[in-house]
Scaffold this active site. Structure first.
Site, PDB file in Angstrom:
ATOM      1  N   ARG A  44       0.731  -1.255   0.015  1.00 20.88           N
ATOM      2  CA  ARG A  44      -0.051  -0.070   0.022  1.00 20.88           C
ATOM      3  C   ARG A  44       0.987   1.303  -0.009  1.00 20.88           C
ATOM      4  NH1 ARG A  44      -5.050  -2.084   2.109  1.00 20.88           N
ATOM      5  NH2 ARG A  44      -6.601  -0.483   2.336  1.00 20.88           N
ATOM      6  N   ARG A  55     -21.814  -2.354   1.989  1.00 18.40           N
ATOM      7  CA  ARG A  55     -21.322  -3.612   2.290  1.00 18.40           C
ATOM      8  C   ARG A  55     -21.545  -4.276   3.652  1.00 18.40           C
ATOM      9  NH1 ARG A  55     -14.998  -4.227   1.593  1.00 18.40           N
ATOM     10  NH2 ARG A  55     -15.056  -2.421   2.902  1.00 18.40           N
ATOM     11  N   ARG A  81     -18.421  -3.436   8.752  1.00 17.67           N
ATOM     12  CA  ARG A  81     -17.187  -3.133   9.372  1.00 17.67           C
ATOM     13  C   ARG A  81     -16.987  -1.584  10.036  1.00 17.67           C
ATOM     14  NH1 ARG A  81     -12.996  -4.584   4.575  1.00 17.67           N
ATOM     15  NH2 ARG A  81     -12.042  -2.425   5.160  1.00 17.67           N
ATOM     16  N   ARG A  96     -10.323   7.149   4.124  1.00 16.41           N
ATOM     17  CA  ARG A  96      -9.483   5.704   3.484  1.00 16.41           C
ATOM     18  C   ARG A  96      -9.299   6.204   2.005  1.00 16.41           C
ATOM     19  NH1 ARG A  96     -13.618   1.293   4.401  1.00 16.41           N
ATOM     20  NH2 ARG A  96     -12.305   0.100   3.362  1.00 16.41           N
TER      21      ARG A  96
HETATM   22  P1  AP5 Z   1     -14.654  -5.628  -1.846  1.00 14.05           P
HETATM   23  O1  AP5 Z   1     -14.426  -6.692  -2.898  1.00 14.05           O
HETATM   24  O2  AP5 Z   1     -14.923  -5.932  -0.167  1.00 14.05           O
HETATM   25  O3  AP5 Z   1     -13.905  -4.281  -2.146  1.00 14.05           O
HETATM   26  P2  AP5 Z   1     -12.303  -4.153  -1.725  1.00 14.05           P
HETATM   27  O4  AP5 Z   1     -11.550  -3.394  -2.975  1.00 14.05           O
HETATM   28  O5  AP5 Z   1     -11.771  -5.478  -1.183  1.00 14.05           O
HETATM   29  O6  AP5 Z   1     -12.546  -3.059  -0.529  1.00 14.05           O
HETATM   30  P3  AP5 Z   1     -11.985  -2.927   0.830  1.00 14.05           P
HETATM   31  O7  AP5 Z   1     -12.941  -1.854   1.508  1.00 14.05           O
HETATM   32  O8  AP5 Z   1     -12.235  -4.039   1.665  1.00 14.05           O
HETATM   33  O9  AP5 Z   1     -10.670  -2.548   0.621  1.00 14.05           O
HETATM   34  P4  AP5 Z   1      -9.645  -1.767   1.600  1.00 14.05           P
HETATM   35  O10 AP5 Z   1      -8.561  -1.731   0.962  1.00 14.05           O
HETATM   36  O11 AP5 Z   1      -9.940  -0.069   2.062  1.00 14.05           O
HETATM   37  O12 AP5 Z   1      -9.671  -2.457   2.835  1.00 14.05           O
HETATM   38  P5  AP5 Z   1      -8.654  -3.438   3.881  1.00 14.05           P
HETATM   39  O13 AP5 Z   1      -9.525  -4.539   4.506  1.00 14.05           O
HETATM   40  O14 AP5 Z   1      -7.542  -3.752   2.914  1.00 14.05           O
HETATM   41  O15 AP5 Z   1     -16.164  -4.877  -2.494  1.00 14.05           O
HETATM   42  C1  AP5 Z   1     -16.755  -3.727  -1.822  1.00 14.05           C
HETATM   43  C2  AP5 Z   1     -18.313  -3.937  -1.844  1.00 14.05           C
HETATM   44  O16 AP5 Z   1     -18.737  -3.750  -3.320  1.00 14.05           O
HETATM   45  C3  AP5 Z   1     -18.866  -5.259  -1.415  1.00 14.05           C
HETATM   46  O17 AP5 Z   1     -20.158  -5.119  -0.824  1.00 14.05           O
HETATM   47  C4  AP5 Z   1     -18.842  -6.069  -2.643  1.00 14.05           C
HETATM   48  O18 AP5 Z   1     -20.043  -7.155  -2.551  1.00 14.05           O
HETATM   49  C5  AP5 Z   1     -19.399  -5.056  -3.858  1.00 14.05           C
HETATM   50  N1  AP5 Z   1     -18.673  -5.234  -5.016  1.00 14.05           N
HETATM   51  C6  AP5 Z   1     -17.423  -5.714  -5.327  1.00 14.05           C
HETATM   52  N2  AP5 Z   1     -17.469  -5.982  -6.566  1.00 14.05           N
HETATM   53  C7  AP5 Z   1     -18.524  -5.483  -7.103  1.00 14.05           C
HETATM   54  C8  AP5 Z   1     -18.826  -5.320  -8.449  1.00 14.05           C
HETATM   55  N3  AP5 Z   1     -18.211  -5.646  -9.721  1.00 14.05           N
HETATM   56  N4  AP5 Z   1     -20.134  -4.727  -8.861  1.00 14.05           N
HETATM   57  C9  AP5 Z   1     -20.914  -4.539  -7.758  1.00 14.05           C
HETATM   58  N5  AP5 Z   1     -20.631  -4.624  -6.289  1.00 14.05           N
HETATM   59  C10 AP5 Z   1     -19.356  -4.947  -6.265  1.00 14.05           C
HETATM   60  O19 AP5 Z   1      -7.990  -2.298   4.730  1.00 14.05           O
HETATM   61  C11 AP5 Z   1      -8.676  -2.030   5.932  1.00 14.05           C
HETATM   62  C12 AP5 Z   1      -7.520  -1.243   6.592  1.00 14.05           C
HETATM   63  O20 AP5 Z   1      -6.453  -1.734   7.102  1.00 14.05           O
HETATM   64  C13 AP5 Z   1      -6.937  -0.093   5.904  1.00 14.05           C
HETATM   65  O21 AP5 Z   1      -7.626   1.285   5.928  1.00 14.05           O
HETATM   66  C14 AP5 Z   1      -5.650   0.169   6.767  1.00 14.05           C
HETATM   67  O22 AP5 Z   1      -5.832   1.056   8.226  1.00 14.05           O
HETATM   68  C15 AP5 Z   1      -5.222  -1.018   7.061  1.00 14.05           C
HETATM   69  N6  AP5 Z   1      -4.648  -1.928   6.092  1.00 14.05           N
HETATM   70  C16 AP5 Z   1      -4.754  -2.991   5.462  1.00 14.05           C
HETATM   71  N7  AP5 Z   1      -3.719  -3.419   4.747  1.00 14.05           N
HETATM   72  C17 AP5 Z   1      -2.626  -2.344   4.925  1.00 14.05           C
HETATM   73  C18 AP5 Z   1      -1.398  -2.270   4.419  1.00 14.05           C
HETATM   74  N8  AP5 Z   1      -0.676  -3.051   3.534  1.00 14.05           N
HETATM   75  N9  AP5 Z   1      -0.575  -0.991   4.932  1.00 14.05           N
HETATM   76  C19 AP5 Z   1      -0.986  -0.347   5.783  1.00 14.05           C
HETATM   77  N10 AP5 Z   1      -2.470  -0.525   6.204  1.00 14.05           N
HETATM   78  C20 AP5 Z   1      -3.151  -1.482   5.917  1.00 14.05           C
END
Ligand code: AP5
Length: 248
Positions: free
Chosen positions: A114, A153, A186, A197
């Site tokens: 990231r 979601r 969430r 975010r």
């Molecule tokens: P979904 O597939 O869940 O989307 P996503 O891209 O995975 O979104 P996230 O919100 O999970 O990503 P994120 O990167 O913010 O969160 P993460 O957990 O990594 O789909 C979203 C919704 O849309 C769902 O309801 C789904 O059904 C729907 N959908 C999907 N595809 C669709 C389509 N084609 N059409 C219609 N609907 C659709 O991170 C969370 C937190 O963790 C961060 O903010 C940070 O604090 C921390 N963190 C995580 N990784 C790191 C890292 N590497 N470094 C530092 N901090 C980190």
């Protein structure tokens, strides 16, 4: 057995000749994109199809928060503000996970790396573990759609299946179609935190696209299409990569 399962991830899109090429497998895949882009949804499908682990640093961090580990206590307030967890914490967690046996033949990262320092450190780890360059796929979706998707979601508290009240609603509200588990939201999916975010993504993660473009490993996908259409587009990218590099 592992090889024939993994070959299936390109078999959907290409002919027999290319499938044969895909039999040599050792690949790190990275799904890059803003919150709500569909990385997790697609990584889950692709990982099952390819027979490789789906590695979500967000899920790993949420698990640490739920278990109340030291790492989880540190990460919780940062995640609740919509900011990024410090690189050193995330890298330690990722290194530990990659050392596990199931990662030996490849894996799909969702939400990692990231930041540019995370990507640089990942390059070193991959080299040390005998992997070639990763295949990076950037998802594009408009800002308004991202906000709507994230705020709509709901996730199964048992199996982790993801739903969306606007586009992929469960058959019975609040209940998972797959295992009957309770659906939960969430804590960082509120409209206010989603904006934080998205801002963090623009500031710290977006520059990674340029980093990987310069390394010649960046592909892009239109994430605004339906789940099935995006899935098909990804299979075509996998097939092209398998044909080009001699393996997936
Ligand atoms: P979904 O597939 O869940 O989307 P996503 O891209 O995975 O979104 P996230 O919100 O999970 O990503 P994120 O990167 O913010 O969160 P993460 O957990 O990594 O789909 C979203 C919704 O849309 C769902 O309801 C789904 O059904 C729907 N959908 C999907 N595809 C669709 C389509 N084609 N059409 C219609 N609907 C659709 O991170 C969370 C937190 O963790 C961060 O903010 C940070 O604090 C921390 N963190 C995580 N990784 C790191 C890292 N590497 N470094 C530092 N901090 C980190």
């Amino acid at each position: 057995m592992g090889l024939s399962v993994k070959a299936e991830c390109v078999a959907v899109a290409i002919n027999d000749g290319a499938v044969a090429v895909s039999m040599t497998l050792k690949r790190a895949m990275i799904f890059l994109g803003p919150p709500g882009a569909g990385k997790g949804t697609q990584a889950s499908v692709a990982a099952k199809r390819c027979g490789v682990p789906h590695l979500s640093t967000g899920d790993m961090l949420r698990d640490a928060v739920t278990r109340g580990t030291e790492l989880g206590r540190l990460a919780k307030p940062i995640m609740e503000r919509g900011e990024l967890v410090p690189d050193n914490i995330v890298m330690g967690m990722v290194e530990e996970r990659l050392a596990q046996l199931d990662c030996a033949g490849g894996f799909i990262f969702d939400g990692f790396p990231r930041t540019v320092p995370q990507a640089e450190q990942l390059d070193t780890i991959l080299e040390r573990r005998g992997f070639g360059k990763p295949l990076v796929i950037e998802f594009f979706v408009s800002y308004d759609t991202l906000v709507k998707r994230v705020s709509g979601r709901w996730t199964c508290s048992v199996g982790g299946e993801t739903y969306n009240i606007y586009e992929r609603a469960p058959k019975v509200p609040g209940i998972c179609d797959v295992d009957g588990g309770k659906l939960i939201q969430r804590s960082d999916d509120s409209a206010e935190i989603v904006k934080e975010r998205l801002a963090a993504y623009e500031r710290k993660t977006k520059p990674l696209a340029e980093y990987y473009r310069k390394h010649g490993v960046l592909e892009t996908v239109d994430g605004s299409k339906s789940v099935e259409e995006v899935s098909r587009a990804l299979s075509e990218i996998f097939a092209r990569a398998a044909g080009r590099d001699g393996h997936l």
